[in-house]
Scaffold this motif. Sequence first.
Motif, PDB file in Angstrom:
ATOM      1  N   MET A  69      49.831  68.733 103.311  1.00 35.16           N
ATOM      2  CA  MET A  69      48.627  68.240 103.988  1.00 35.16           C
ATOM      3  C   MET A  69      48.123  66.981 103.290  1.00 35.16           C
ATOM      4  O   MET A  69      48.040  66.927 102.071  1.00 35.16           O
ATOM      5  N   THR A  70      47.791  65.960 104.065  1.00 33.57           N
ATOM      6  CA  THR A  70      47.374  64.675 103.526  1.00 33.57           C
ATOM      7  C   THR A  70      45.983  64.761 102.905  1.00 33.57           C
ATOM      8  O   THR A  70      45.071  65.337 103.482  1.00 33.57           O
ATOM      9  N   ASP A  71      45.832  64.148 101.720  1.00 36.36           N
ATOM     10  CA  ASP A  71      44.526  64.069 101.066  1.00 36.36           C
ATOM     11  C   ASP A  71      43.937  62.694 101.399  1.00 36.36           C
ATOM     12  O   ASP A  71      44.341  61.676 100.847  1.00 36.36           O
ATOM     13  N   TYR A  72      42.960  62.677 102.311  1.00 32.70           N
ATOM     14  CA  TYR A  72      42.394  61.416 102.788  1.00 32.70           C
ATOM     15  C   TYR A  72      41.470  60.755 101.775  1.00 32.70           C
ATOM     16  O   TYR A  72      41.123  59.602 101.929  1.00 32.70           O
ATOM     17  N   LYS A  73      41.104  61.480 100.745  1.00 32.96           N
ATOM     18  CA  LYS A  73      40.209  60.917  99.728  1.00 32.96           C
ATOM     19  C   LYS A  73      40.861  59.756  98.972  1.00 32.96           C
ATOM     20  O   LYS A  73      40.184  58.915  98.412  1.00 32.96           O
ATOM     21  N   ILE A  74      42.180  59.720  98.966  1.00 31.02           N
ATOM     22  CA  ILE A  74      42.884  58.673  98.209  1.00 31.02           C
ATOM     23  C   ILE A  74      42.943  57.347  98.978  1.00 31.02           C
ATOM     24  O   ILE A  74      43.250  56.319  98.405  1.00 31.02           O
ATOM     25  N   TYR A  75      42.615  57.371 100.260  1.00 29.65           N
ATOM     26  CA  TYR A  75      42.696  56.155 101.077  1.00 29.65           C
ATOM     27  C   TYR A  75      41.421  55.332 100.985  1.00 29.65           C
ATOM     28  O   TYR A  75      40.318  55.872 100.906  1.00 29.65           O
ATOM     29  N   ASP A  76      41.586  54.005 101.031  1.00 31.84           N
ATOM     30  CA  ASP A  76      40.394  53.154 101.095  1.00 31.84           C
ATOM     31  C   ASP A  76      39.946  53.049 102.556  1.00 31.84           C
ATOM     32  O   ASP A  76      40.602  53.577 103.463  1.00 31.84           O
ATOM     33  N   ASP A  77      38.832  52.364 102.767  1.00 32.63           N
ATOM     34  CA  ASP A  77      38.223  52.309 104.102  1.00 32.63           C
ATOM     35  C   ASP A  77      39.151  51.710 105.149  1.00 32.63           C
ATOM     36  O   ASP A  77      39.256  52.213 106.270  1.00 32.63           O
ATOM     37  N   GLN A  78      39.829  50.606 104.820  1.00 32.38           N
ATOM     38  CA  GLN A  78      40.700  49.964 105.805  1.00 32.38           C
ATOM     39  C   GLN A  78      41.853  50.873 106.201  1.00 32.38           C
ATOM     40  O   GLN A  78      42.248  50.918 107.362  1.00 32.38           O
ATOM     41  N   GLU A  79      42.372  51.621 105.231  1.00 33.88           N
ATOM     42  CA  GLU A  79      43.451  52.561 105.553  1.00 33.88           C
ATOM     43  C   GLU A  79      42.936  53.687 106.444  1.00 33.88           C
ATOM     44  O   GLU A  79      43.627  54.125 107.367  1.00 33.88           O
ATOM     45  N   LEU A  80      41.704  54.138 106.183  1.00 32.26           N
ATOM     46  CA  LEU A  80      41.117  55.187 107.031  1.00 32.26           C
ATOM     47  C   LEU A  80      40.952  54.693 108.469  1.00 32.26           C
ATOM     48  O   LEU A  80      41.248  55.422 109.416  1.00 32.26           O
ATOM     49  N   VAL A  81      40.493  53.466 108.609  1.00 32.04           N
ATOM     50  CA  VAL A  81      40.310  52.902 109.952  1.00 32.04           C
ATOM     51  C   VAL A  81      41.653  52.797 110.663  1.00 32.04           C
ATOM     52  O   VAL A  81      41.780  53.133 111.842  1.00 32.04           O
ATOM     53  N   ARG A  82      42.670  52.369 109.925  1.00 33.62           N
ATOM     54  CA  ARG A  82      44.016  52.267 110.511  1.00 33.62           C
ATOM     55  C   ARG A  82      44.506  53.647 110.958  1.00 33.62           C
ATOM     56  O   ARG A  82      45.026  53.814 112.062  1.00 33.62           O
ATOM     57  N   LEU A  83      44.318  54.661 110.120  1.00 30.91           N
ATOM     58  CA  LEU A  83      44.746  56.021 110.461  1.00 30.91           C
ATOM     59  C   LEU A  83      43.923  56.591 111.619  1.00 30.91           C
ATOM     60  O   LEU A  83      44.439  57.346 112.441  1.00 30.91           O
ATOM     61  N   MET A  84      42.644  56.217 111.676  1.00 33.96           N
ATOM     62  CA  MET A  84      41.778  56.712 112.738  1.00 33.96           C
ATOM     63  C   MET A  84      42.260  56.211 114.100  1.00 33.96           C
ATOM     64  O   MET A  84      42.176  56.913 115.092  1.00 33.96           O
ATOM     65  N   ARG A  85      42.790  54.993 114.132  1.00 37.40           N
ATOM     66  CA  ARG A  85      43.300  54.436 115.389  1.00 37.40           C
ATOM     67  C   ARG A  85      44.435  55.270 115.969  1.00 37.40           C
ATOM     68  O   ARG A  85      44.676  55.258 117.159  1.00 37.40           O
ATOM     69  N   SER A  86      45.121  55.993 115.104  1.00 37.96           N
ATOM     70  CA  SER A  86      46.223  56.848 115.586  1.00 37.96           C
ATOM     71  C   SER A  86      45.698  58.131 116.221  1.00 37.96           C
ATOM     72  O   SER A  86      46.473  58.918 116.755  1.00 37.96           O
ATOM     73  N   GLY A  87      44.366  58.354 116.140  1.00 38.02           N
ATOM     74  CA  GLY A  87      43.776  59.531 116.773  1.00 38.02           C
ATOM     75  C   GLY A  87      43.681  60.736 115.863  1.00 38.02           C
ATOM     76  O   GLY A  87      43.394  61.846 116.317  1.00 38.02           O
ATOM     77  N   ASP A  88      43.892  60.540 114.569  1.00 36.00           N
ATOM     78  CA  ASP A  88      43.833  61.652 113.612  1.00 36.00           C
ATOM     79  C   ASP A  88      42.366  61.994 113.334  1.00 36.00           C
ATOM     80  O   ASP A  88      41.663  61.272 112.626  1.00 36.00           O
ATOM     81  N   GLU A  89      41.899  63.101 113.884  1.00 34.46           N
ATOM     82  CA  GLU A  89      40.493  63.495 113.753  1.00 34.46           C
ATOM     83  C   GLU A  89      40.099  63.847 112.325  1.00 34.46           C
ATOM     84  O   GLU A  89      38.923  63.797 111.966  1.00 34.46           O
ATOM     85  N   ARG A  90      41.083  64.196 111.492  1.00 36.11           N
ATOM     86  CA  ARG A  90      40.763  64.528 110.092  1.00 36.11           C
ATOM     87  C   ARG A  90      40.236  63.310 109.331  1.00 36.11           C
ATOM     88  O   ARG A  90      39.521  63.445 108.358  1.00 36.11           O
ATOM     89  N   VAL A  91      40.595  62.134 109.821  1.00 34.08           N
ATOM     90  CA  VAL A  91      40.073  60.905 109.218  1.00 34.08           C
ATOM     91  C   VAL A  91      38.565  60.836 109.423  1.00 34.08           C
ATOM     92  O   VAL A  91      37.815  60.468 108.509  1.00 34.08           O
ATOM     93  N   LEU A  92      38.118  61.216 110.611  1.00 32.20           N
ATOM     94  CA  LEU A  92      36.680  61.208 110.897  1.00 32.20           C
ATOM     95  C   LEU A  92      35.944  62.193 109.983  1.00 32.20           C
ATOM     96  O   LEU A  92      34.835  61.911 109.534  1.00 32.20           O
TER      97      LEU A  92
END
Length: 197
Positions: free
Chosen positions: A1-24
Amino acid sequence: MTDYKIYDDQELVRLMRSGDERVLVEIYDRYWEKMLVVAFNRLGNLQEAEECVQDVLYKLWKLRDNLSLTKSELANYLARAVRNHTFNVLEERQRKRMRMSAYNHEEITDTLSPERQLIVQELQQQIDKAIKNLPPQCQLVFVLNKHEGLSAKEIANNLNLSENTVKSHLKKAKKDLGNNTELLTTVIFFHICLQQF
């Protein structure tokens, strides 16, 4: 399972575009408290502040495909979004108060003769028109002061302005309304008419 805490804001936004609700969920965990403080400081109501933050996060999710953060960080974007949304909430509050004020005004005018009711309605329309001609922020400050009874300090806190700025807006509003010859003529005319009935 991916740990989203390690990502910076721009990476989170990029991942959010893929529709991954866990990013939100990660954005929520990361920024909820800061956003809530901003909203509460402006609105002074915890429930409204929570709803404001939820609305902003919902809109963020809806706009995820078009969101780009090339010049500003996600934290700055969210703070601005909350700030803008609080203005909408305050304006809606103002509209509700004005509707309630109009309702109470109707109760009072119901006891007047039809002629006086007409005079009072015309006068209220002239006053409303004069207030609407004020610049938007000046108008908001004036209404918060006169209709909601907030002090300059309370308005400054709610709108994140300096107290001196609020006082300047109030002074300008009073001056503009006082210099409105059409409004003054109408008030004098209606005052004379009301005394005759």
